[in-house]
Design a protein around this motif. Structure first.
Motif, short mmCIF file in Angstrom:
data_model
loop_
_atom_site.label_atom_id
_atom_site.label_comp_id
_atom_site.label_asym_id
_atom_site.label_seq_id
_atom_site.Cartn_x
_atom_site.Cartn_y
_atom_site.Cartn_z
N LEU A 246 0.82 -1.21 0.00
CA LEU A 246 0.00 0.00 0.00
C LEU A 246 0.86 1.26 0.00
N ALA A 247 2.15 1.11 -0.26
CA ALA A 247 3.09 2.24 -0.29
C ALA A 247 3.03 3.04 1.01
N ALA A 248 2.92 2.32 2.13
CA ALA A 248 2.85 2.96 3.46
C ALA A 248 1.75 4.01 3.50
N GLY A 249 0.59 3.66 2.95
CA GLY A 249 -0.57 4.52 2.99
C GLY A 249 -0.67 5.56 1.90
N ARG A 250 0.22 5.52 0.92
CA ARG A 250 0.23 6.54 -0.13
C ARG A 250 -0.73 6.25 -1.28
N VAL A 251 -1.11 5.00 -1.47
CA VAL A 251 -1.95 4.67 -2.62
C VAL A 251 -3.36 5.19 -2.39
N ARG A 252 -4.02 5.60 -3.48
CA ARG A 252 -5.38 6.11 -3.39
C ARG A 252 -6.39 5.00 -3.14
N SER A 253 -6.16 3.84 -3.73
CA SER A 253 -7.13 2.75 -3.63
C SER A 253 -6.46 1.51 -3.05
N PRO A 254 -6.72 1.21 -1.76
CA PRO A 254 -6.17 -0.04 -1.20
C PRO A 254 -6.59 -1.27 -1.99
N GLU A 255 -7.84 -1.28 -2.46
CA GLU A 255 -8.30 -2.47 -3.20
C GLU A 255 -7.48 -2.66 -4.47
N ALA A 256 -7.18 -1.57 -5.18
CA ALA A 256 -6.39 -1.68 -6.40
C ALA A 256 -4.98 -2.18 -6.09
N ALA A 257 -4.41 -1.71 -4.98
CA ALA A 257 -3.07 -2.15 -4.61
C ALA A 257 -3.06 -3.62 -4.22
N PHE A 258 -4.07 -4.05 -3.46
CA PHE A 258 -4.17 -5.47 -3.12
C PHE A 258 -4.39 -6.32 -4.37
N LYS A 259 -5.19 -5.82 -5.29
CA LYS A 259 -5.44 -6.57 -6.52
C LYS A 259 -4.14 -6.75 -7.31
N LEU A 260 -3.37 -5.67 -7.43
CA LEU A 260 -2.09 -5.78 -8.12
C LEU A 260 -1.20 -6.80 -7.42
N ALA A 261 -1.18 -6.77 -6.10
CA ALA A 261 -0.34 -7.71 -5.36
C ALA A 261 -0.77 -9.15 -5.59
N PHE A 262 -2.04 -9.44 -5.37
CA PHE A 262 -2.49 -10.83 -5.48
C PHE A 262 -2.48 -11.33 -6.92
N ASP A 263 -2.71 -10.43 -7.88
CA ASP A 263 -2.61 -10.83 -9.29
C ASP A 263 -1.17 -11.10 -9.69
N SER A 264 -0.23 -10.42 -9.05
CA SER A 264 1.18 -10.51 -9.43
C SER A 264 1.93 -11.61 -8.70
N LEU A 265 1.49 -11.92 -7.48
CA LEU A 265 2.18 -12.91 -6.67
C LEU A 265 1.72 -14.33 -7.01
N LYS A 266 2.46 -15.29 -6.52
CA LYS A 266 2.09 -16.70 -6.68
C LYS A 266 0.98 -17.04 -5.67
N PRO A 267 0.25 -18.11 -5.90
CA PRO A 267 -0.78 -18.52 -4.94
C PRO A 267 -0.22 -18.91 -3.57
N THR A 268 1.08 -19.15 -3.50
CA THR A 268 1.71 -19.52 -2.22
C THR A 268 2.24 -18.31 -1.46
N ASP A 269 2.07 -17.11 -2.01
CA ASP A 269 2.66 -15.91 -1.42
C ASP A 269 1.65 -15.16 -0.55
N CYS A 270 2.18 -14.35 0.36
CA CYS A 270 1.37 -13.57 1.30
C CYS A 270 1.83 -12.11 1.29
N VAL A 271 1.09 -11.28 2.01
CA VAL A 271 1.50 -9.88 2.15
C VAL A 271 1.53 -9.51 3.63
N PHE A 272 2.54 -8.74 4.02
CA PHE A 272 2.58 -8.12 5.34
C PHE A 272 1.83 -6.79 5.25
#
Length: 297
Positions: A246-272
């Motif tokens: 979430l760029a330490a709160g800088r992104v305008r849309s948390p959902e868009a940032a999460f979508k980019l993360a989950f679309d880009s990562l492997k199914p075995t990956d997680c986010v802090f």
């Protein structure tokens, strides 16, 4: 008198309509964060980050102070309990006395989370005090070693972690660091990667910005950085934890940032993800976004 009688009859009807007719309906179930296998256990794909708890905003000193003052031990425990209620069962901790004490308070009140600890402290002591599921070499120190040409120090630390029985990882903010470790075949189980490269040198910034140097260079978040790190994380079969999605709160849309993360990562990956639910319920929001994006009912 007629008005009084009419009022009485209406009130009685309302009372009858609202009275319980049997067992109370259970409260709606809380949305649960999706899970994935990590080692021998299942952990949530959203992992609670510790930075906001201790005033590490990665934004400015004012927000850091507000976080530090708001986050008493009682509030930290409450947030951990609420995370657990939403199925967030893993905590990215740090080997500090305050973090240990706050987690022990959470445990004393019946809580439990799997711990993924970032540190460069003696791994034997970390295991003795915290009993973590996993330990990773903290990214700031990894990157310092990379710049100094001393990655052998990081590798030796990983060997010491391996001897403790905890899962072994390496953290970094620089894609090339993780790519190098992967190519060299280090004996590690996972990576923890900042998707924004916060560790550029002044010379690197000047090349990128036509000779200019930004203020607070260590907290510059470039929009083209995440795809570069995600590409490296996709190329390793090892599970990865992405942070600062979430760029330490800088992104305008948390959902868009999460979508980019989950679309880009492997199914075995997680986010802090650090959470600061002072203004809105970030815990519920994050669990719902992850559930929606990953199609978990």
């Amino acid at each position: 008198m007629a008005n009084t009688r009419r009022f009485f009859l209406q009130s009685a009807a309302l009372a009858a309509a609202s009275a319980p007719t049997g067992a109370q309906a259970p409260p709606p179930a809380l949305v649960q964060a999706p899970k994935v296998k990590f080692g021998k256990v299942e952990i949530s794909r959203i992992v609670l980050g510790m930075n906001p708890f201790y005033g590490v905003s990665h934004f400015n000193s004012i927000l850091s102070t507000v976080m530090r003052e708001w986050y008493t031990t009682a509030r930290i425990v409450e947030v951990m309990q609420r995370c657990a209620a939403h199925g967030i069962n893993c905590y990215q901790a740090v080997a500090s006395s305050r973090c240990v004490a706050d987690y022990e308070r959470f445990r004393a009140e019946g809580g439990h989370m799997h711990l993924v600890v970032q540190t460069v402290a003696d791994p034997d002591e970390v295991v003795k005090v915290m009993s973590p599921l996993a330990i990773y070499h903290a990214g700031e120190y990894t990157d310092d070693a990379w710049r100094a040409g001393e990655m052998n120090v990081v590798r030796e630390y990983c060997k010491r972690v391996r001897q403790t029985g905890a899962m072994v990882g390496v953290g970094s903010h620089i894609p090339e660091v993780i790519a190098m470790i992967e190519d060299a075949g280090w004996d590690v189980d996972f990576y923890a990667a900042c998707v924004y490269n916060r560790r550029r040198t002044p010379e690197e910034f000047r090349r990128l910005l036509g000779g200019e140097l930004p203020e607070m260079a260590s907290e510059v978040y470039l929009q083209d950085d995440p795809p570069r790190m995600y590409k490296v994380l996709r190329q390793t079969p090892k599970p990865c934890f992405a942070f600062k999605v979430l760029a330490a709160g800088r992104v305008r849309s948390p959902e868009a940032a999460f979508k980019l993360a989950f679309d880009s990562l492997k199914p075995t990956d997680c986010v802090f993800v650090g959470m600061f639910p002072r203004v809105k319920d970030e815990i519920k929001e994050n669990a719902e976004i992850a559930s929606r994006l990953l199609r978990v009912s």
